[in-house]
Structures are given as C-alpha cells and as structure tokens.
Write an enzyme that holds these catalytic residues in place. Structure first.
Site, PDB file in Angstrom:
ATOM      1  N   GLY A 241     -20.603  12.380-101.620  1.00  0.00           N
ATOM      2  CA  GLY A 241     -20.005  11.068-101.418  1.00  0.00           C
ATOM      3  C   GLY A 241     -19.152  10.508-102.532  1.00  0.00           C
ATOM      4  O   GLY A 241     -18.474   9.495-102.338  1.00  0.00           O
ATOM      5  N   GLU A 278     -24.644  17.237-103.495  1.00  0.00           N
ATOM      6  CA  GLU A 278     -23.922  17.884-102.375  1.00  0.00           C
ATOM      7  C   GLU A 278     -22.471  17.415-102.323  1.00  0.00           C
ATOM      8  O   GLU A 278     -22.018  16.840-101.326  1.00  0.00           O
ATOM      9  CB  GLU A 278     -24.580  17.517-101.035  1.00  0.00           C
ATOM     10  CG  GLU A 278     -25.978  18.026-100.821  1.00  0.00           C
ATOM     11  CD  GLU A 278     -26.567  17.506 -99.496  1.00  0.00           C
ATOM     12  OE1 GLU A 278     -25.914  16.706 -98.793  1.00  0.00           O
ATOM     13  OE2 GLU A 278     -27.695  17.902 -99.188  1.00  0.00           O
ATOM     14  N   PRO A 279     -21.702  17.621-103.366  1.00  0.00           N
ATOM     15  CA  PRO A 279     -20.330  17.095-103.368  1.00  0.00           C
ATOM     16  C   PRO A 279     -19.379  17.901-102.489  1.00  0.00           C
ATOM     17  O   PRO A 279     -19.475  19.124-102.408  1.00  0.00           O
ATOM     18  CB  PRO A 279     -19.909  17.224-104.840  1.00  0.00           C
ATOM     19  CG  PRO A 279     -20.711  18.373-105.354  1.00  0.00           C
ATOM     20  CD  PRO A 279     -22.017  18.353-104.609  1.00  0.00           C
ATOM     21  N   GLY A 280     -18.478  17.202-101.854  1.00  0.00           N
ATOM     22  CA  GLY A 280     -17.419  17.857-101.092  1.00  0.00           C
ATOM     23  C   GLY A 280     -16.072  17.411-101.626  1.00  0.00           C
ATOM     24  O   GLY A 280     -15.417  18.080-102.424  1.00  0.00           O
ATOM     25  N   ARG A 317      -6.509  12.553 -91.230  1.00  0.00           N
ATOM     26  CA  ARG A 317      -7.103  11.398 -91.904  1.00  0.00           C
ATOM     27  C   ARG A 317      -6.311  10.095 -91.742  1.00  0.00           C
ATOM     28  O   ARG A 317      -6.903   9.044 -91.503  1.00  0.00           O
ATOM     29  CB  ARG A 317      -7.359  11.694 -93.385  1.00  0.00           C
ATOM     30  CG  ARG A 317      -8.258  12.905 -93.626  1.00  0.00           C
ATOM     31  CD  ARG A 317      -8.733  13.026 -95.063  1.00  0.00           C
ATOM     32  NE  ARG A 317      -9.691  12.000 -95.382  1.00  0.00           N
ATOM     33  CZ  ARG A 317      -9.436  10.932 -96.094  1.00  0.00           C
ATOM     34  NH1 ARG A 317      -8.241  10.757 -96.607  1.00  0.00           N
ATOM     35  NH2 ARG A 317     -10.361  10.024 -96.310  1.00  0.00           N
ATOM     36  N   TYR A 321      -8.509   7.406 -89.896  1.00  0.00           N
ATOM     37  CA  TYR A 321      -9.141   6.363 -90.727  1.00  0.00           C
ATOM     38  C   TYR A 321      -8.116   5.429 -91.358  1.00  0.00           C
ATOM     39  O   TYR A 321      -8.463   4.668 -92.258  1.00  0.00           O
ATOM     40  CB  TYR A 321      -9.926   6.988 -91.885  1.00  0.00           C
ATOM     41  CG  TYR A 321     -10.766   8.186 -91.565  1.00  0.00           C
ATOM     42  CD1 TYR A 321     -11.896   8.078 -90.757  1.00  0.00           C
ATOM     43  CD2 TYR A 321     -10.455   9.440 -92.093  1.00  0.00           C
ATOM     44  CE1 TYR A 321     -12.683   9.183 -90.485  1.00  0.00           C
ATOM     45  CE2 TYR A 321     -11.242  10.547 -91.829  1.00  0.00           C
ATOM     46  CZ  TYR A 321     -12.341  10.415 -91.020  1.00  0.00           C
ATOM     47  OH  TYR A 321     -13.123  11.506 -90.757  1.00  0.00           O
ATOM     48  N   CYS A 347       3.114  13.653 -79.918  1.00  0.00           N
ATOM     49  CA  CYS A 347       3.451  12.554 -79.014  1.00  0.00           C
ATOM     50  C   CYS A 347       2.375  11.472 -78.999  1.00  0.00           C
ATOM     51  O   CYS A 347       1.683  11.275 -77.994  1.00  0.00           O
ATOM     52  CB  CYS A 347       3.677  13.107 -77.618  1.00  0.00           C
ATOM     53  SG  CYS A 347       4.939  14.369 -77.652  1.00  0.00           S
ATOM     54  N   GLU A 348       2.207  10.800 -80.089  1.00  0.00           N
ATOM     55  CA  GLU A 348       1.249   9.702 -80.226  1.00  0.00           C
ATOM     56  C   GLU A 348       1.821   8.753 -81.273  1.00  0.00           C
ATOM     57  O   GLU A 348       2.269   9.213 -82.333  1.00  0.00           O
ATOM     58  CB  GLU A 348      -0.091  10.201 -80.802  1.00  0.00           C
ATOM     59  CG  GLU A 348      -0.797  11.259 -80.024  1.00  0.00           C
ATOM     60  CD  GLU A 348      -1.995  10.730 -79.270  1.00  0.00           C
ATOM     61  OE1 GLU A 348      -2.302   9.528 -79.375  1.00  0.00           O
ATOM     62  OE2 GLU A 348      -2.612  11.545 -78.568  1.00  0.00           O
ATOM     63  N   TYR A 375     -11.176  17.614 -96.215  1.00  0.00           N
ATOM     64  CA  TYR A 375     -11.070  17.101 -94.849  1.00  0.00           C
ATOM     65  C   TYR A 375      -9.617  17.157 -94.361  1.00  0.00           C
ATOM     66  O   TYR A 375      -9.158  16.275 -93.635  1.00  0.00           O
ATOM     67  CB  TYR A 375     -11.661  15.677 -94.756  1.00  0.00           C
ATOM     68  CG  TYR A 375     -13.073  15.631 -95.294  1.00  0.00           C
ATOM     69  CD1 TYR A 375     -14.104  16.252 -94.603  1.00  0.00           C
ATOM     70  CD2 TYR A 375     -13.377  15.025 -96.513  1.00  0.00           C
ATOM     71  CE1 TYR A 375     -15.401  16.262 -95.108  1.00  0.00           C
ATOM     72  CE2 TYR A 375     -14.663  15.025 -97.024  1.00  0.00           C
ATOM     73  CZ  TYR A 375     -15.670  15.645 -96.321  1.00  0.00           C
ATOM     74  OH  TYR A 375     -16.943  15.666 -96.819  1.00  0.00           O
TER      75      TYR A 375
HETATM   76  N1  LLP Z   1     -23.741  15.917 -97.596  1.00  0.00           N
HETATM   77  C1  LLP Z   1     -23.804  15.436 -96.345  1.00  0.00           C
HETATM   78  C2  LLP Z   1     -25.082  15.442 -95.643  1.00  0.00           C
HETATM   79  C3  LLP Z   1     -22.644  14.952 -95.720  1.00  0.00           C
HETATM   80  O1  LLP Z   1     -22.716  14.461 -94.496  1.00  0.00           O
HETATM   81  C4  LLP Z   1     -21.405  14.958 -96.429  1.00  0.00           C
HETATM   82  C5  LLP Z   1     -20.177  14.464 -95.808  1.00  0.00           C
HETATM   83  C6  LLP Z   1     -21.398  15.494 -97.733  1.00  0.00           C
HETATM   84  C7  LLP Z   1     -22.583  15.946 -98.285  1.00  0.00           C
HETATM   85  C8  LLP Z   1     -20.136  15.552 -98.564  1.00  0.00           C
HETATM   86  O2  LLP Z   1     -19.632  14.293 -98.789  1.00  0.00           O
HETATM   87  P1  LLP Z   1     -18.361  14.103 -99.771  1.00  0.00           P
HETATM   88  O3  LLP Z   1     -18.801  14.448-101.170  1.00  0.00           O
HETATM   89  O4  LLP Z   1     -17.293  14.980 -99.305  1.00  0.00           O
HETATM   90  O5  LLP Z   1     -18.033  12.664 -99.623  1.00  0.00           O
HETATM   91  N2  LLP Z   1     -13.965  13.272 -92.693  1.00  0.00           N
HETATM   92  C9  LLP Z   1     -14.197  12.155 -93.586  1.00  0.00           C
HETATM   93  C10 LLP Z   1     -15.400  12.400 -94.488  1.00  0.00           C
HETATM   94  C11 LLP Z   1     -16.691  12.703 -93.742  1.00  0.00           C
HETATM   95  C12 LLP Z   1     -17.835  13.005 -94.649  1.00  0.00           C
HETATM   96  C13 LLP Z   1     -19.000  13.515 -93.876  1.00  0.00           C
HETATM   97  N3  LLP Z   1     -20.138  13.902 -94.667  1.00  0.00           N
HETATM   98  C14 LLP Z   1     -12.921  11.892 -94.381  1.00  0.00           C
HETATM   99  O6  LLP Z   1     -11.937  12.589 -94.176  1.00  0.00           O
HETATM  100  O7  LLP Z   1     -12.883  10.969 -95.188  1.00  0.00           O
END
Ligand code: LLP
Length: 420
Positions: A241, A278-280, A317, A321, A347-348, A375
């Site tokens: 997050g 759990e970083p993404g 995105r 959003y 076409c949107e 994402y």
């Molecule tokens: N762990 C869990 C259980 C999650 O559901 C997520 C993301 C992460 C870790 C990684 O979160 P991050 O570090 O990336 O914030 N599609 C959206 C973001 C959806 C995130 C869903 N869960 C966007 O483009 O902003």
C-alpha cells in the site's frame, strides 16, 4: 518516474543508457519500458531496511507480473504475494519459490487452494469462515495441514481513493475486527489448519504512515488476545500500500516507512515476531513508462485533443480511477505549448490518459506516460480488439523484449463459429 532511471540526455528521454526514441523505433508503440535499475533500487530500499530485523519482503505480483520483472526480484531473494494460482505459476516460472510465497485473495477456489498446498506456499491469508472450512477440507483431502493467517480488517481510513481503500468496515475484504478473535478460535479447532500469523492490507497509494500505525495497534491488541487463547502468532503481515509520487504526492521514503513500522512493533513488545511486507506499487510504479505516439492533433472550441496510439485498454488507471500520470515528450521541442487532453482511439469518452496537459506537439511525436510500471500492463485488456502492448526491460545500455506485442490473430484464436 524514477529520475535516475528515466532522464533526458540532450533533450531526448532515456531509460538508463537507452534512448526512448530508439526503443519506440525498434519495438513500436504503445510500448511499456521498465528499468532494471529502478526495480533493483526500490527492492534494495526495502531489503536494506529489513536486514537484520526479522522482516521479509513479499512482492505483490498483481502490480506487475511480467516474468522478467518477477525474476529481477527473485534473484535478489524476494518472496511473493499472490492472489491466484495463475500468479503462483508466474512466480515459479520466474524463478521464485513457493515456500517464500503468501497466498492472499478474498475468493480462492478449491482448485487454487490445492495448487497452493501442493506447491508448498508459506501461508494462506484467509478472509472468511467459509474460506477456513474450504481450506481445511482441501488440506484434509491432501493429508496436509495448511498454514493460515487471518486477514483482519482493522477499520482504519487509509485516506486514499475509495476504489483502492480496503481497510474500512464497508469493504469486502478481511474478517471484521470484532469477529477476529472468535474466527481465530474456529480456525484453531480445525484439524487441517495451522494458525501461524495475522495480516492486514488497508489500501493502496497510501502517502502517510499514521493509518499503518493505527492498524498495527489494533492488530497487536488482537495478537495478545489470540495468544491468550492458546495460539502462537509467529508473523505479522502488514500488507502493501505504500504510495508513490505520480504528481506532487510526498509519500515517506521506503526505508523510513519500513523502519518506522518495525520500530513501532518493537516498542509495543512484539519485536520477536517476523514481519512481512507486501509492496507492489512502490517497487514497480516508477520503474516503468508507457511510450505512445501522437496520431492526430484535433483542435476544438473547448478542448484540443492529442489522439495517441495508447488507450484505456493499455493503461486503465485514468479511466478507472481518474488517476493522474505525468505525460512528457520523448524529444523536447522548442515550440509554444498548447493545452491538450491526451486521449486514445477507443470508442469511449472515458478513454483518456491525461487532461489539460501543456505540450508542444506535432503529429508523429512520441510521449511517455510516467509511473506506469504498476497496475499498467497487468490491467490492460483487448477491448476494441486491440492487441496488448509489448514490454521491454532496459538494463544499462541494453534493451530486451520481455513480452512480445500481441498479434490480432492471437486474440480470437480460441474462438469458433457455429457449424450451421
Ligand atoms: N497485498 C494485498 C493483499 C493487496 O490487495 C495489494 C493490492 C497489495 C498487497 C499491494 O498493494 P500496493 O503496494 O501495490 O499498493 N489497481 C489499483 C491498485 C489495487 C491494489 C490492490 N491490492 C491501482 O491501479 O491503483
């Protein structure tokens, strides 16, 4: 975007040592471009802050699941966080290890649970009582015990976009805080489950630390209660997050974020427990850009449009959003800028990538849509029968195609028409 990985040399945008203009020439557009160095630096920031502190990094595969990207992390010893057996297959194919992988997700199927158990994942992050029963049954059928953690919903406001906020009572995620103790007791009573941890994930693109500390306080209070009930909580998974800078956001630096959370846990007397991150987005978001070419300029009474060859199917995105991504020229031009909405060919009306951007453009120019590593490609689709973009990884002076551009024939290869 990462300033060290993406920068201008004589007015031309470069990814590390490679000109973005030459990449577009060689591989075509739309084109996702990732920097190995930016991926490495972001991962190191987590790993260095975790070093010697009984804390581990589990890369959230959903943010960017390209095999080359996952492999960069796997080589550095990363664990992974997955939400489907498809993501598990990617982790294995990229050289990651199931025993360093946590399996999250609110709706795991029995088949996915079986695949996770057979592969030997480290932990299932379970989100409901029915899911506990299902996992217990699957584990029983395999003669195994499934390691479980409960995703607890701490009911804190992560102060982010409602679609990516997950820790509120009104969200579908996790076990309600007030039910958590009793749910743990139920898990303990199931023969084929082994309670090992607790987890939460309060949302995404979070730019302040305080919601995490609030969530942690609630989790730690619960840990005391669960252990009083005879279970042993070996790890605390704080989820992902952490936000990034798309525009003018000022999220905490990765190292400060990790250290603050670990110190907080230590101060509360829980320092002996292993902590999972759990970083993404914070690993991959600013390690990627999307290159696109201007097809047409369409001046209008109220708006000028720059119609480009990337669209909402490539980067969802903004449409989904109203997310902001900086858009910069690949070759800087010494001409008067005008205000454009940068839009795609789909076409949107929702098919826009940036609104009211000051750009000096002529048709054929290349643009880079910044902060597209997270994402981005993973959320792309074939809407309007548009083949998905190619992906490139740059490593110093070299660029490698890490996913081929799709061909139209592939898109309907599995379809058939009725025989009569
Ligand atoms: N762990 C869990 C259980 C999650 O559901 C997520 C993301 C992460 C870790 C990684 O979160 P991050 O570090 O990336 O914030 N599609 C959206 C973001 C959806 C995130 C869903 N869960 C966007 O483009 O902003």
């Amino acid at each position: 975007m990462s300033d060290s990985a993406f920068h201008y040399v004589d007015g031309v945008l470069h990814a590390e040592g490679v000109s973005a203009a030459s990449l577009a020439e060689q591989f075509g557009t739309p084109l996702y471009v990732y920097s190995r160095d930016a991926l490495t630096q972001a991962y190191r920031a987590y790993a260095d802050a975790c070093a010697g502190r009984n804390a581990t990094v589990h890369v959230a595969v959903k943010a960017n699941s390209n095999l080359a990207v996952l492999n960069v992390f796997a080589r550095m010893g990363a664990g992974f966080d997955i939400v489907s057996s498809g993501e598990l297959a990617r982790v294995i194919a990229a050289g990651g290890r199931a025993e360093h992988t946590v399996f999250s997700g609110v709706g795991k199927s029995a088949a996915e649970m079986r695949e996770g158990l057979e592969a030997g994942v480290k932990c299932f992050n379970v989100e409901s009582i029915p899911e506990l029963h299902a996992l217990n049954e699957v584990a029983k059928s395999l003669g195994k015990k499934a390691p479980v953690s409960l995703r607890v919903n701490p009911d804190v406001d992560a102060k982010t976009h409602p679609y990516i906020s997950t820790g509120l009572k009104s969200n579908k995620f996790g076990v309600a805080f007030s039910d958590a103790r009793a749910t743990y007791a139920q898990a303990q009573a199931m023969d084929h489950l082994d309670v090992v941890g607790i987890d939460c994930h309060i949302g995404s693109q979070i730019t302040e630390i305080s919601p995490y500390l609030d969530a942690l306080d609630k989790l730690l209070e619960l840990v005391g209660q669960i252990e009083a009930d005879g279970m042993r909580i070996r790890h605390i998974d704080v989820g992902g997050g952490l936000g990034i800078t798309y525009d003018d956001e000022t999220p905490p630096a990765i190292g400060d974020f990790v250290t603050t959370l670990l110190d907080h846990i230590g101060k509360r007397g829980h320092g002996a427990r292993e902590v999972y991150f759990e970083p993404g987005r914070s690993l991959v978001g600013n390690a990627g850009v999307l290159l696109t070419r201007v097809e047409y300029l369409k001046p209008g009474e109220e708006k000028n449009f720059a119609i480009v060859d990337a669209a909402m199917n490539d980067l969802a995105r903004p449409a989904m959003y109203e997310a902001f991504h900086r858009i910069v020229p690949v070759v800087k031009r010494d001409a008067a800028a005008q205000t454009y909405d940068v839009v795609g060919p789909v076409c949107e009306s929702g098919d826009w990538l940036g609104r009211d951007r000051e750009l000096a453009l002529v048709p054929g120019d290349l643009l880079a849509i910044c902060s597209a590593g997270a994402y981005g490609f993973v959320m792309s689709s074939n809407y309007n029968t548009r083949p998905r973009a190619a992906e490139i990884m740059v490593d110093g002076e070299r660029a490698r195609l890490v996913r081929e551009r799709e061909e139209v024939e592939q898109l309907f290869a599995g379809e058939s028409i009725l025989p009569d």
